[in-house]
Design an enzyme around this catalytic site. Structure first.
Site, PDB file in Angstrom:
ATOM      1  N   LYS A   1      18.731  -5.934 -29.417  1.00  0.00           N
ATOM      2  CA  LYS A   1      17.276  -5.851 -29.239  1.00  0.00           C
ATOM      3  C   LYS A   1      16.545  -6.005 -30.560  1.00  0.00           C
ATOM      4  O   LYS A   1      15.438  -6.523 -30.591  1.00  0.00           O
ATOM      5  CB  LYS A   1      16.891  -4.540 -28.544  1.00  0.00           C
ATOM      6  CG  LYS A   1      17.250  -4.541 -27.071  1.00  0.00           C
ATOM      7  CD  LYS A   1      16.400  -3.599 -26.248  1.00  0.00           C
ATOM      8  CE  LYS A   1      16.668  -3.814 -24.766  1.00  0.00           C
ATOM      9  NZ  LYS A   1      16.055  -2.823 -23.911  1.00  0.00           N
TER      10      LYS A   1
ATOM     11  N   LYS B   1      24.783 -12.031 -20.860  1.00  0.00           N
ATOM     12  CA  LYS B   1      24.715 -11.296 -19.588  1.00  0.00           C
ATOM     13  C   LYS B   1      23.408 -11.638 -18.888  1.00  0.00           C
ATOM     14  O   LYS B   1      22.417 -11.988 -19.541  1.00  0.00           O
ATOM     15  CB  LYS B   1      24.845  -9.793 -19.836  1.00  0.00           C
ATOM     16  CG  LYS B   1      23.668  -9.161 -20.487  1.00  0.00           C
ATOM     17  CD  LYS B   1      23.768  -7.644 -20.517  1.00  0.00           C
ATOM     18  CE  LYS B   1      22.508  -7.140 -21.218  1.00  0.00           C
ATOM     19  NZ  LYS B   1      22.342  -5.754 -21.331  1.00  0.00           N
TER      20      LYS B   1
ATOM     21  N   LYS C   1      16.581 -10.072 -17.502  1.00  0.00           N
ATOM     22  CA  LYS C   1      15.251 -10.621 -17.181  1.00  0.00           C
ATOM     23  C   LYS C   1      14.679 -11.422 -18.336  1.00  0.00           C
ATOM     24  O   LYS C   1      13.751 -12.200 -18.154  1.00  0.00           O
ATOM     25  CB  LYS C   1      14.289  -9.505 -16.737  1.00  0.00           C
ATOM     26  CG  LYS C   1      14.243  -8.317 -17.627  1.00  0.00           C
ATOM     27  CD  LYS C   1      13.920  -7.043 -16.830  1.00  0.00           C
ATOM     28  CE  LYS C   1      14.449  -5.825 -17.537  1.00  0.00           C
ATOM     29  NZ  LYS C   1      14.987  -4.785 -16.719  1.00  0.00           N
TER      30      LYS C   1
END
Ligand code: TYM
Length: 335
Positions: A117, A199, A202
């Site tokens: 992230k 993976k 969204k």
């Protein structure tokens, strides 16, 4: 809902940072629903966690209710599961702070989700993103669960939770139950349809199947799904050399209950042309009742409010017990 129970405890949560996708369903929720009767269950919407990445406030509110409706639509009966919104139970943030003080900088630096992230949101590497796993450990340990059913990507956070719990128990006695991650056999790591090396998430919407997608969208996404550039073009499970087809096979297996060997036999000699639409159809049929039921439940705001109010009330009672114990152990004066 009865509180005195001999049953073991299951707990998990999902961030309402966007619409739910097939990975969330196959990797997590489906596994929760299957074991509902055996356990005392706590499933929450991890809204505080979403603040680690900038959210549009109105979207966050909408996604939170949508996610609650989907929990119920997927089969989590509010009579058998305590369903609640994380921010409605202040004990999460309170224990989160305490656990910040029992989690090491080095441990947090090793978390894969933090590294991913921070690469993705390089302009906003905030403190919350870094200490995220401490709040997650609080979410879990407050309820003294035996199992935490999650997809493969969250395993590292559950292991950190175990380490923090053990560290705390070594200092203060048996305060926390040390939980086990509970990972499904199929669907634990659903990969993106247009990039089988990442993976499903969204943040790559084209490779992601959302629970509320219309059948035509799902069909299109599977038609365009990346298969592998090998010349063999047969349906064979080989995640290393054929990651695209292997991902589709896992999805098909998870949706139909068929084994990988059965799937290889079913499509023997047929190539990818017949296989990809078949996977799309299996997903459409799996998601159809969930989509329809989510829409129906979402229209009844009063019902959703009753569910999250009752859930927060029960969750707060259970969480409060653990928090009081922790505060006492570390030496805070009781109010
Ligand atoms: P989150 O919101 O990213 O994902 C929710 C659940 O879905 C699983 N999952 C997947 N499974 C298989 N394939 C995928 N592509 C895929 N993508 C997501 C995740 O493993 C997870 O089980 N930190 C957590 C939320 C959380 C939590 C908790 C979970 C906060 N507190 C306490 C358990 C217990 C997260 O970001 O999950």
């Amino acid at each position: 809902m009865t509180e005195a129970t001999e049953k073991k405890v299951m707990l998990s949560g999902i961030q309402p940072s966007g619409a739910l996708h097939l990975g969330n369903y196959l990797g997590a929720i489906r596994n929760w629903v299957e074991r509902t009767d055996e356990f005392d269950n706590y499933y929450f919407l991890a809204d505080l966690h979403t603040l680690t990445v900038r959210q549009v406030p109105a979207d966050l509110r909408r996604h939170t209710l949508e996610l609650l409706a989907s929990y119920i639509a997927c089969g989590l009966d509010p009579e058998k599961n305590t369903l609640f919104i994380q921010s409605h139970v202040p004990a999460h943030a309170e224990l989160g702070w305490v656990l910040n003080c029992y989690t090491m900088f080095g441990e947090l630096s090793r978390m894969t989700q933090f590294k991913d992230k921070s690469a993705k949101h390089a302009d906003n590497i905030n403190g919350g993103l870094f200490t995220y796993p401490c709040l997650m450990a609080a979410d879990i340990l407050l309820y003294q669960p035996d199992y935490v059913p999650v997809g493969e990507d969250q395993k590292q956070h559950v292991e950190l939770t175990r380490n923090v719990a053990q560290r705390f128990n070594n200092l203060y006695g048996e305060v926390f139950k040390v939980p086990e991650p509970y990972i499904p056999k199929t669907g634990a790591r659903v990969m993106s349809l247009n990039d089988p090396a990442s993976k499903m998430s969204k943040s790559i919407p084209e490779g992601c199947v959302f629970l509320l997608d219309e059948p035509d969208d799902i069909r299109r996404k599977f038609k365009r799904a990346v298969t592998d550039s090998d010349t063999e073009r047969c349906v064979r499970y080989d995640p290393e050399h054929k990651p695209g087809v292997s991902n589709l096979m896992s999805i098909y297996a998870a949706c139909t209950g068929k084994s990988l060997a059965d799937i290889e036999a079913e499509f023997d000699g047929q190539g990818y042309g017949a296989f990809k639409p078949a996977v799309g159809d299996a997903v459409i049929e799996t998601l159809r009742p969930i989509r329809e039921e989510t829409r129906r439940i979402l229209a009844d705001k009063a019902y959703l409010e009753d569910v999250y109010r009752a859930g927060a009330e029960k969750a707060a009672r259970v969480a409060g017990r653990t928090l009081r114990k922790v505060y006492k152990k570390v030496g805070l004066v009781a109010r």
